[in-house]
Design an enzyme around this catalytic site. Structure first.
Site, mmCIF file in Angstrom:
data_model
loop_
_atom_site.group_PDB
_atom_site.id
_atom_site.type_symbol
_atom_site.label_atom_id
_atom_site.label_comp_id
_atom_site.label_asym_id
_atom_site.label_seq_id
_atom_site.Cartn_x
_atom_site.Cartn_y
_atom_site.Cartn_z
ATOM 1 N N PHE A 210 0.806 -1.224 0.000
ATOM 2 C CA PHE A 210 0.000 0.000 0.000
ATOM 3 C C PHE A 210 0.837 1.271 0.000
ATOM 4 C CE2 PHE A 210 0.723 -0.057 4.613
ATOM 5 C CZ PHE A 210 0.932 1.301 4.851
ATOM 6 N N LYS B 70 -0.858 -6.274 -9.791
ATOM 7 C CA LYS B 70 -1.894 -6.429 -8.753
ATOM 8 C C LYS B 70 -1.564 -5.426 -7.646
ATOM 9 C CE LYS B 70 -2.869 -7.966 -5.101
ATOM 10 N NZ LYS B 70 -3.293 -7.091 -3.974
ATOM 11 N N GLU C 204 -5.091 -3.675 -2.375
ATOM 12 C CA GLU C 204 -6.542 -3.388 -2.387
ATOM 13 C C GLU C 204 -6.864 -2.101 -1.617
ATOM 14 O OE1 GLU C 204 -4.978 -5.804 -0.946
ATOM 15 O OE2 GLU C 204 -5.629 -6.060 1.144
ATOM 16 N N SER D 297 4.849 -7.177 3.449
ATOM 17 C CA SER D 297 5.330 -7.560 4.782
ATOM 18 C C SER D 297 6.074 -8.904 4.714
ATOM 19 C CB SER D 297 4.151 -7.663 5.739
ATOM 20 O OG SER D 297 3.249 -8.607 5.237
ATOM 21 N N CYS E 296 9.512 1.687 3.917
ATOM 22 C CA CYS E 296 10.356 0.535 4.254
ATOM 23 C C CYS E 296 11.792 0.951 4.547
ATOM 24 C CB CYS E 296 10.319 -0.495 3.143
ATOM 25 S SG CYS E 296 11.063 0.125 1.639
ATOM 26 N N GLU F 71 8.144 -4.675 13.431
ATOM 27 C CA GLU F 71 8.026 -3.533 12.509
ATOM 28 C C GLU F 71 6.710 -2.816 12.842
ATOM 29 O OE1 GLU F 71 7.097 -4.350 8.347
ATOM 30 O OE2 GLU F 71 8.351 -2.657 7.769
HETATM 31 P P1 NAD Z 1 1.077 -6.725 2.932
HETATM 32 O O1 NAD Z 1 2.041 -7.848 3.028
HETATM 33 O O2 NAD Z 1 -0.076 -6.696 3.842
HETATM 34 O O3 NAD Z 1 0.447 -6.688 1.437
HETATM 35 C C1 NAD Z 1 1.268 -6.676 0.295
HETATM 36 C C2 NAD Z 1 0.499 -7.320 -0.857
HETATM 37 O O4 NAD Z 1 0.230 -8.687 -0.545
HETATM 38 C C3 NAD Z 1 -0.850 -6.662 -1.137
HETATM 39 O O5 NAD Z 1 -1.008 -6.566 -2.546
HETATM 40 C C4 NAD Z 1 -1.855 -7.617 -0.514
HETATM 41 O O6 NAD Z 1 -3.078 -7.631 -1.230
HETATM 42 C C5 NAD Z 1 -1.168 -8.965 -0.599
HETATM 43 N N1 NAD Z 1 -1.460 -9.846 0.535
HETATM 44 C C6 NAD Z 1 -1.689 -9.477 1.817
HETATM 45 N N2 NAD Z 1 -1.881 -10.569 2.594
HETATM 46 C C7 NAD Z 1 -1.765 -11.644 1.782
HETATM 47 C C8 NAD Z 1 -1.864 -13.054 2.001
HETATM 48 N N3 NAD Z 1 -2.114 -13.578 3.196
HETATM 49 N N4 NAD Z 1 -1.696 -13.873 0.942
HETATM 50 C C9 NAD Z 1 -1.413 -13.363 -0.297
HETATM 51 N N5 NAD Z 1 -1.321 -12.034 -0.542
HETATM 52 C C10 NAD Z 1 -1.488 -11.185 0.475
HETATM 53 O O7 NAD Z 1 1.935 -5.367 3.020
HETATM 54 P P2 NAD Z 1 1.380 -3.861 3.137
HETATM 55 O O8 NAD Z 1 0.812 -3.645 4.485
HETATM 56 O O9 NAD Z 1 0.559 -3.542 1.940
HETATM 57 O O10 NAD Z 1 2.743 -3.031 2.986
HETATM 58 C C11 NAD Z 1 3.585 -2.698 4.067
HETATM 59 C C12 NAD Z 1 4.735 -3.680 4.171
HETATM 60 O O11 NAD Z 1 5.501 -3.635 2.962
HETATM 61 C C13 NAD Z 1 5.717 -3.319 5.284
HETATM 62 O O12 NAD Z 1 6.099 -4.505 5.922
HETATM 63 C C14 NAD Z 1 6.892 -2.695 4.543
HETATM 64 O O13 NAD Z 1 8.126 -2.784 5.204
HETATM 65 C C15 NAD Z 1 6.890 -3.505 3.287
HETATM 66 N N6 NAD Z 1 7.588 -2.818 2.218
HETATM 67 C C16 NAD Z 1 8.823 -3.288 1.887
HETATM 68 C C17 NAD Z 1 9.551 -2.662 0.891
HETATM 69 C C18 NAD Z 1 10.910 -3.161 0.522
HETATM 70 O O14 NAD Z 1 11.496 -2.664 -0.417
HETATM 71 N N7 NAD Z 1 11.458 -4.143 1.236
HETATM 72 C C19 NAD Z 1 9.007 -1.549 0.222
HETATM 73 C C20 NAD Z 1 7.739 -1.106 0.594
HETATM 74 C C21 NAD Z 1 7.032 -1.756 1.592
#
Ligand code: NAD
Length: 489
Positions: free
Chosen positions: A149, A173, A176, A226, A281, A382
């Site tokens: 997000f 994708k 959401e 995450s 991040c 985190e």
């Molecule tokens: P998230 O893991 O909740 O969601 C990321 C994506 O995965 C979304 O598109 C979501 O729809 C999908 N998703 C969520 N749960 C899922 C599941 N159980 N099964 C399959 N798909 C699933 O992450 P978020 O809250 O959207 O983003 C924040 C996280 O992203 C933080 O942990 C942050 O550190 C990380 N992040 C990392 C970087 C990097 O470069 N390492 C960059 C930006 C964000």
């Protein structure tokens, strides 16, 4: 109310037979759109369309493919206000931060436009008499990006331009929670006139992700989000024989040496930790003060953090925007409560923040804990909010050991005037991105982007030349054409 659509095979599609979830403007706490939770059918339609578009796209010379990307770059720049406002209105960050994010997307298009030279193969003459060997790069096939997000515009562009430029076709994708930015970007993609199926958009959450991970036509998956999801997705893609890279969460330490320029350091660390409301991040989230740096640093950090203007990201002078959702705000506030109960010294408490004029919005003011213990919950977890945990040690060796004892390794920074300290830090620290007197060490688009340890699962990173490696498969051709044969004719 905007209804979010999919874009498949060059058509806008309403997957009306699925459930929808609300998309909010987090500064207003109000619904602004509805995201469809697309399932197997939409993913299959997108994968089939991308697979059908592949042979022709692959045969299109790279020089011609990049013309589409250059046109898209121009349109992104022309629509900067509209896109950046959409980012602010769904992700909560400030308008300046949103414009900065979009600029990174543009830069990735610019780097991908150099693909014709980056894709050049290798050739070796006479590996044996009359025999030559060539390495050529060919596209992997259909690829997909699953995005988080917090950077709704930039993160798909860490991958998609490179995939397309190297001759792959693609599916995006978005999260959401923030789908409206990609609606605008895909309207521009439609305007560019890519051949149908070359680039597709499917909206949804885990019910959309799982069919992507399992679809046999999708050969390469990139993920940012995450760590638990990254780990799960990496294992499932690998089990299905796909190329995969999954970038995960972070808990980024910053070491403050006694010889650091304190005024500059405080400003930069404060911006890193509290900008984007800590939902970055690469945000500094653990401060490790060394020796005498503690008192002067902490005193002015608290003053600086307290003075930050919190509010709606489109308003003048706002430095810390909104938290993406009510659940995230509750989670952050709950972790602050845990920190208090663990005995850390809460010197600045951002819970219960109400911004006048935005009483229904979700905000957390900058929060600072002192005396945080290694191994405590707020040290390990985190938080992904504007919360900074301060710890103190006596030497640089101790600071590096403490930083390296963490499970994550996305970014680490040091503030110092000593080249010797900086060099030791750069050499010994276990992190994929290192800042020396820099708070957010974000690599330019022509450098690879990724972390180490539990912040990353895979080998090739995002952006730049790593993307060319990831989205191409190498083919070796060994040819025997001895000169003597010509004499026979
Ligand atoms: P998230 O893991 O909740 O969601 C990321 C994506 O995965 C979304 O598109 C979501 O729809 C999908 N998703 C969520 N749960 C899922 C599941 N159980 N099964 C399959 N798909 C699933 O992450 P978020 O809250 O959207 O983003 C924040 C996280 O992203 C933080 O942990 C942050 O550190 C990380 N992040 C990392 C970087 C990097 O470069 N390492 C960059 C930006 C964000």
């Amino acid at each position: 109310m905007e209804k979010i659509l999919n874009y498949i095979n060059g058509q806008w599609i309403d997957p009306s037979d699925v459930e929808y979830v609300n998309v909010y403007n987090p500064a207003f706490g109000e619904v602004r759109a509805h995201t469809p939770l697309s399932g197997v059918t939409a993913v299959d339609d997108a994968a089939q369309a991308a697979a059908q578009a592949l042979p022709n796209w692959r045969r299109t010379p790279a020089q011609d493919r990049i013309q589409y990307l250059l046109k898209l770059r121009q349109l992104l720049k022309e629509h900067e206000y509209e896109i950046a406002k959409a980012i602010t209105d769904e992700a909560g960050k400030t308008f300046e931060e949103s414009k900065g994010e979009l600029q990174r997307a543009v830069e990735n298009l610019e780097v991908a436009a150099g693909i014709p030279s980056l894709m050049k193969g290798e050739f070796s003459e006479d590996i044996a008499r009359g025999i030559d060997e060539t390495m050529i790069r060919q596209p992997v096939g259909v690829g997909a990006t699953i995005a988080p997000f917090n950077f709704p515009a930039m993160i798909p562009f860490w991958f998609m331009p490179y995939a397309l430029a190297t001759g792959n076709t693609y599916i995006v994708k978005p999260s959401e929670k923030v789908p409206t930015t990609m609606q605008i970007v895909f309207r521009l993609i439609d305007q560019v006139g890519f051949p149908p199926g070359v680039i597709n958009l499917v909206n949804g959450s885990k019910e959309t992700v799982n069919p992507i991970l399992d679809h046999p036509l999708i050969r390469a998956v990139t993920f940012v989000g995450s760590t638990p999801t990254a780990k799960y997705l990496y294992a499932r893609c690998a089990a299905n024989g796909k190329r995969v890279q999954a970038q995960g969460g972070a808990k980024n330490p910053v070491v403050i040496m006694p010889d650091a320029d304190m005024d500059m350091t405080v400003k930069i660390v404060s911006e890193s930790a509290f900008g984007s409301a800590g939902q970055r991040c690469l945000a500094n989230s653990i401060v490790i003060t060394v020796g005498d740096s503690h008192e002067p640093f902490v005193e002015s950090l608290i003053a600086e953090a307290r003075s930050r203007k919190v509010g709606y990201g489109m308003d003048e002078g706002v430095q810390t925007g909104a938290i993406v959702s009510k659940e995230s705000k509750e989670r952050i506030e709950n972790l602050i409560g845990i920190g208090e109960r663990e005995g850390a010294n809460l010197v600045l408490d951002g819970r219960g923040t109400v911004v006048p004029g935005y009483e229904k919005g979700w905000f957390v003011r900058p929060t600072i804990f002192l005396d945080v213990k290694p191994g405590s919950e707020i040290w390990k977890t985190e938080i992904f909010g504007p919360v900074l945990s301060v710890m103190h040690v006596n030497t640089l060796d101790e600071a590096i050991a403490l930083a390296n004892s963490h499970q994550y390794g996305n970014q680490a920074s040091i503030f110092t005037n000593s080249g010797v300290a900086a060099r030791q830090f750069k050499y010994e620290i276990e992190a994929g991105n290192v800042g020396i007197n820099i708070g957010v060490a974000a690599p330019m688009a022509f450098f690879p982007f990724s972390g180490w340890k539990d912040s990353f699962f895979g080998d090739m990173h995002g952006q730049g030349m790593d993307m060319v490696e990831f989205f191409t498969q190498k083919k070796i051709v060994v040819e025997r054409w001895p000169k003597e044969w010509t004499r026979k004719f």
